[in-house]
Design an enzyme around this catalytic site. Structure first.
Site: not given
Ligand code: F6R
Length: 241
Positions: A67, A136, A138, A143
């Site tokens: 992403d 959340n 995701h 989302e």
């Molecule tokens: C980032 C992504 C997000 C993260 C998630 C957890 O490329 O796809 O979904 O994997 O927000 O983020 P961290 O690992 O920083 O806690």
């Protein structure tokens, strides 16, 4: 889906790195998709270290970035692009032609989405996808409330993602939309690993693994993946016992 609990972040990351290494050893032209963020950071470092030490040729893989933040330039430290580039693509010397990242600055985001979906279809799907989980629930930027039937798409970011996402940036940054692979890609991948570490992820991991599958907590979809693994350290898995 299977659950695997590791002693700590280092052990979790070593196991995830092994998944990448084993994949490329067995299938040099594998299609690999990774998330960016704090969670997979050590995984990338360890995978690169092993690839170099064990002389494993990554030059024929197809690398896909999960992403990107819309409107954030690739050279911004907080961009997903920057993460992939510094921690994986450049250390492994991946050829440009093998690397596919969303361009968050594109004037035609729908074209970005279409190109990514066509590429993945042409390659016969993703062999291994390693994702994190947001506070959340995701996955990528899928989302809460997202349709499970979407491939790549542009999406308005949830408030929790906008606030939580500030941790990646040196200064306060306006984050509104994300461009992301969809949960349909995740579900069609040959193997999917959701990783989480630290006690702050314990509650969302409990929900992802135990709650009824619902798009209100997108990560619950992992429960339905035929070759899906939720890999956590003891802290993130502490509410699962
Ligand atoms: C980032 C992504 C997000 C993260 C998630 C957890 O490329 O796809 O979904 O994997 O927000 O983020 P961290 O690992 O920083 O806690």
């Amino acid at each position: 889906m299977q659950l695997k609990i590791f002693k700590d972040y280092a052990a979790l990351s070593a196991a995830a790195a092994s998944e990448i290494i084993d994949l490329v050893k067995n299938k040099p032209n594998a299609v690999l998709c990774l998330a960016s963020g704090e969670t997979p950071k050590l995984t990338c470092i360890l995978a690169v270290e092993r690839a170099i030490n064990e002389k494993i040729d990554f030059s024929n893989i197809t690398f896909i970035g999960l992403d990107e933040w819309v409107g954030i330039p690739p050279d911004n430290d907080g961009s997903c692009h920057h993460f992939f580039d510094t921690l994986f693509i450049r250390p492994l010397n991946l050829p440009d032609s093998q690397v596919h990242l969303f361009d968050g600055l594109s004037g035609n985001l729908q074209q970005e989405v279409k190109a990514m979906d066509e590429l993945i279809a042409k390659k016969g799907g993703i062999d291994l996808v390693i994702v994190g989980i947001g506070m959340n629930g995701h996955i990528g930027f899928n989302e809460p409330g997202v349709s499970f039937d979407l491939y790549s798409h542009v999406i308005d970011l949830d408030e929790i993602t906008v606030t939580g996402g500030q941790k990646y940036f040196k200064q306060a940054t306006v984050l509104k939309q994300g461009i992301t692979l969809g949960l349909k890609h995740l579900m069609e991948s040959k193997k999917a690993i959701l990783m989480a570490n630290s006690s702050k992820k314990a509650e969302v991991i409990r929900k992802a693994v135990k709650d009824k599958v619902s798009n209100e907590l997108p990560a619950t979809i992992m429960q339905q993946h035929k070759n899906g693994f939720v890999m956590v350290d003891e802290d993130a898995g502490s509410l699962l016992k």
